[in-house]
Design an enzyme around this catalytic site. Structure first.
Site, PDB file in Angstrom:
ATOM      1  N   PRO A 254       0.828  -1.213   0.000  1.00  0.00           N
ATOM      2  CA  PRO A 254       0.000   0.000   0.000  1.00  0.00           C
ATOM      3  C   PRO A 254       0.860   1.261   0.000  1.00  0.00           C
ATOM      4  O   PRO A 254       1.891   1.326   0.655  1.00  0.00           O
ATOM      5  CB  PRO A 254      -0.788  -0.118   1.321  1.00  0.00           C
TER       6      PRO A 254
ATOM      7  N   LYS B 263       0.312   2.945  -6.879  1.00  0.00           N
ATOM      8  CA  LYS B 263      -0.303   2.148  -7.950  1.00  0.00           C
ATOM      9  C   LYS B 263      -1.493   2.884  -8.569  1.00  0.00           C
ATOM     10  O   LYS B 263      -1.602   2.962  -9.792  1.00  0.00           O
ATOM     11  CB  LYS B 263      -0.757   0.789  -7.378  1.00  0.00           C
TER      12      LYS B 263
ATOM     13  N   LYS C 167      13.487  -7.462   1.660  1.00  0.00           N
ATOM     14  CA  LYS C 167      14.214  -8.114   2.761  1.00  0.00           C
ATOM     15  C   LYS C 167      15.588  -7.475   2.974  1.00  0.00           C
ATOM     16  O   LYS C 167      16.014  -7.267   4.114  1.00  0.00           O
ATOM     17  CB  LYS C 167      14.351  -9.610   2.467  1.00  0.00           C
TER      18      LYS C 167
ATOM     19  N   SER D 111      10.355 -19.307   3.191  1.00  0.00           N
ATOM     20  CA  SER D 111      11.648 -18.631   3.135  1.00  0.00           C
ATOM     21  C   SER D 111      12.386 -18.596   4.472  1.00  0.00           C
ATOM     22  O   SER D 111      13.534 -18.172   4.520  1.00  0.00           O
ATOM     23  CB  SER D 111      11.460 -17.190   2.616  1.00  0.00           C
TER      24      SER D 111
END
Length: 780
Positions: free
Chosen positions: A356, A360, A720, A677
């Site tokens: 968010p 976009k 990350k 992951s």
């Protein structure tokens, strides 16, 4: 003197009560009731106790299921049928049921007569007259035939209870009211109860009569208006004048002739217009057809806007509105290049995926501006009804076209840019599946003949450029996802946020607060501290709100008459914005054995994840806590199985696996987590706790692990790595297959960070748990 006590067979009744002095036909079908009637008929008096049940669903009532007061009656007539009897009973007197003496083959009760003592005096006379008046009013409204002389019944000499019971029988009182009358202690009590009941009945009857009268008057009014309209129409035709209906149809026909419509659409519109001309304006279908024709004529069947195909101008507009986003901007410019070479090229279906606040939705507006097209947007979040997209059929009252056709009507061209916001939050229930309806809309091979349920005409959507937005693709159905071209918008780095603030956010907030750029000066170090300690997000919404708060303080500064420039320094932020909601994340400096530093991806960006493991003496198995999903739990089991099977090579005593259980916890416990992951991080945490050697605290890792120890690639590398950098960690272990994803990172971050690429878990362990003979890995 006590009343006589005697026994009677019992005839239970459902949903009604028999009052003394009344005659009532009954249909008897239950076996015990049939036996009771037979027993009564066998006696000389043919008497039976007729008493009401409290619950009509009980088939074989006991004493607790019956009311205390009933009516002694005698059977006047009986006729037999196949499986039941029809009897006519007449109430004689009120009795009280003392007890049940017999249950089979029928109920026999011990009863005592309980007559109502007569009363005399002016109060009773007044009550009788009042009841008579309200009863006459009710009889007048209902036009019911009265089988007795009401004035004679209400005289002072007449029996009060006979009057009460006979009047009660004329109106449909429910069981509870009838039973209350039967149980009245005195004549005045019975008169008051009956007055209350009749007053309520009169009120209900008057309201019902008013409703019926209004309905009849309305129908008469409509018929009168219809007749007058027909006469007016005939007069106008004689005079040669056109009425309003004819004028409307003439206008519609003129618009239909001028409109640029496809042949099949023109044919259908002409057919509907002929139907409209034959209908009077009062007909229900008249307004439905007129609204339908107006929609058909207002839609841009062939109207389109001319595309701006100058690549330098489009690039300038995109750069003006958004910082970076090179991949998305490049894809738009590529499409413009294709349109320049082939104007008939089909528009792409783009899906912008990202956290968010990364831009976009605003990017869709910028794309429309760069291409010179109209822009329409509507949100799909929480949409459950398929008809919202495809429209309702005209047979329904209040039917309308779907949102797509309405958007085309507002745009006024058949080649707008339509943004379908929040496509990942579509609902699905008994009303249909909107995602399935989108399959046709977002397929360039099918959407050239899209049929809305309301229009029921083929509309060409192939020239529309559809852009969808989503925070995640996990909830988007696979067939729908297959029709869209994914463009990922990752989170912004601190440097990018600072640049966006200077270029876009601060000027916008200056304009909204009415300030001039020279009046407010936010120092670079203050802006950096504001980004780090007052916002923590992948997007920019919270950052803009925080900057807006600073600008409001500046506006107040000048509104109070101060003229000195408003300078924001790092030390001023505490006073302007309050305590820092986010303290700088620092890596754990001294972690005990069993703690490993992992990296996670969230919809709001990346995050650092500390995985903790403890050995549990005199316990067995693997305990997992921290709201872990199924995939994450399987990763933990795979990591433990690999370490157990390679215990000797890793220098672990195999007896630890048999004598000790292990507890694996992933904070924070209130946040659900899932995904593969964290596999390598779990393997490092377990190895650390079994070997009692602390894992390196300045190294973060991510990657999926297999049972054979392979490290498989994962997603969200940029987010990350940024999370590790925020935490002060400068070394990150990644799967070797993710080396290609480093191109998404800014060059300065690639130079600042060090990366270890591993194909096997042994390489990860060498980099995170220093042991004797560890393989030296090249740091890239």
């Amino acid at each position: 003197m006590s009343e006589k006590v005697y026994s009677l067979p019992i005839l239970p009744m459902k949903n009604t009560a028999l009052l003394p002095y009344l005659v009532m036909p009954l249909s008897v079908g239950r076996s015990r009731s049939l036996s009771a009637v037979e027993a009564a008929l066998a006696t000389e008096d043919k008497e039976v106790l007729v008493i009401s049940q409290k619950d009509a669903s009980v088939e074989n009532p006991a004493q607790n299921d019956l009311y205390t007061f009933g009516t002694k009656a005698f059977i006047r007539r009986m006729s037999r049928n196949n499986d039941h009897m029809d009897v006519l009973v007449m109430g004689v007197e009120r009795v009280m049921l003392l007890k049940i003496e017999q249950e089979q083959p029928h109920l026999v009760g011990r009863v005592q007569a309980a007559p109502v003592a007569p009363e005399y005096g002016p109060e009773v006379v007044a009550l009788k007259r009042s009841v008579t008046e309200i009863a006459m009013r009710a009889i007048e409204i209902t036009q019911v035939q009265v089988p007795f002389d009401l004035s004679e019944m209400s005289s002072e000499k007449a029996e009060t209870m006979r009057m009460v019971n006979l009047l009660a029988s004329l109106f449909s009182l429910d069981l509870e009211k009838e039973q209350t009358l039967l149980e009245a202690q005195t004549e005045s009590d019975a008169l008051r109860l009956l007055h209350t009941y009749l007053t309520h009945e009169v009120q209900v009857l008057e309201i019902r009569n008013k409703i019926n009268t209004d309905a009849r008057n309305e129908m008469s009014k409509e018929q009168r208006e219809y007749t007058l309209r027909q006469q007016l129409r005939a007069i106008q035709q004689e005079l040669g004048d056109k009425n309003s209906e004819q004028a409307e149809t003439d206008i519609l026909r003129e618009r239909l002739e001028k409109a640029d419509l496809p042949d099949d659409v023109r044919k259908e519109a002409g057919r509907e217009l002929k139907r409209l001309e034959r209908l009077p304006a009062a007909a229900p279908d008249y307004h439905v057809i007129r609204t339908y024709l107006e929609y058909v004529l207002e839609l841009p069947w062939r109207a389109s806007t001319e595309d701006k195909l100058e690549i330098p101008d489009a690039r300038r507009i995109l750069d003006e509105d958004h910082f970076d986003l090179k991949e998305v901007k490049g894809r738009i410019l590529e499409h413009l290049g294709v349109l320049k070479m082939n104007p008939k090229a089909k528009a792409p279906i783009l899906c912008l995926v990202g956290p968010p606040g990364v831009g976009k939705t605003s990017l869709g507006q910028s794309i429309a501006r760069a291409m010179g097209r109209k822009f329409e947007r509507f949100s799909l979040g929480g949409l459950h009804d398929e008809a919202e997209l495809r429209g309702h059929r005209r047979t329904y009252i209040g039917a309308m076209p779907g949102r797509l056709i309405q958007a085309m009507r507002r745009a006024g061209s058949n080649n707008p840019v339509i943004l379908l916001d929040e496509v990942d939050k579509l609902g699905r229930d008994y009303r249909g599946d909107p995602a399935s309806a989108l399959l046709e809309v977002l397929d360039p091979e099918q959407n050239n003949t899209f049929r809305d349920n309301y229009l029921d005409l083929p509309f060409d959507l192939s020239k529309v450029m559809f852009i969808t937005t989503a925070n995640t693709i996990d909830t988007i159905p696979r067939p729908l996802l297959d029709r869209m071209e994914l463009l990922r918008l990752p989170g912004y780095t601190e440097e990018e946020k600072a640049e966006i603030s200077l270029r876009y956010l601060i000027p916008r907030q200056l304009e909204q607060t009415g300030l001039k750029p020279e009046q407010v000066d936010i120092l670079p170090e203050a802006l950096t501290q504001l980004i780090r300690r007052y916002t923590r997000e992948a997007g920019l919404r919270r950052l803009e709100r925080t900057i807006a708060k600073v600008m409001r303080k500046a506006a107040l500064h000048f509104a109070e008459g101060k003229e000195s420039p408003f300078t924001v320094r790092p030390d001023d932020l505490l006073e302007l914005l309050g305590p820092e909601p986010f303290t700088p994340e620092e890596a754990r400096k001294n972690s005990p054995p069993g703690v490993a530093t992992g990296l996670a991806w969230t919809e709001a960006g990346g995050d650092v994840l500390y995985i903790e493991a403890l050995l549990l003496p005199e316990s067995k198995g693997l305990t997992l806590t921290g709201q872990l999903g199924e995939v994450m739990q399987e990763s933990a089991k795979a990591a433990q199985s690999y370490i157990w099977s390679h215990a000797e090579q890793l220098g672990i005593d195999p007896r630890l696996f048999k004598d000790y259980g292990v507890h694996l916890h992933v904070p924070a416990g209130a946040i659900p987590k899932d995904g593969p992951s964290a596999g390598v991080t779990m393997a490092v945490a377990l190895t650390s706790v079994y070997t009692k050697i602390p894992a390196a605290t300045n190294v973060a890792m991510t990657g999926e692990i297999t049972l054979t120890g392979l490290v498989l690639p994962i997603g969200g590398v940029k987010e990350k790595v940024l999370a590790a950098r925020r935490c002060g960690i400068r070394t990150v272990v990644l799967p070797k297959a993710n080396r290609k994803d480093l191109k998404d990172l800014p060059q300065e971050i690639q130079e600042e960070m060090r990366f270890v690429f591993a194909e096997h878990i042994s390489e990860v362990l060498d980099a995170t748990i220093p042991t004797s003979g560890a393989t030296k890995l090249a740091l890239v």
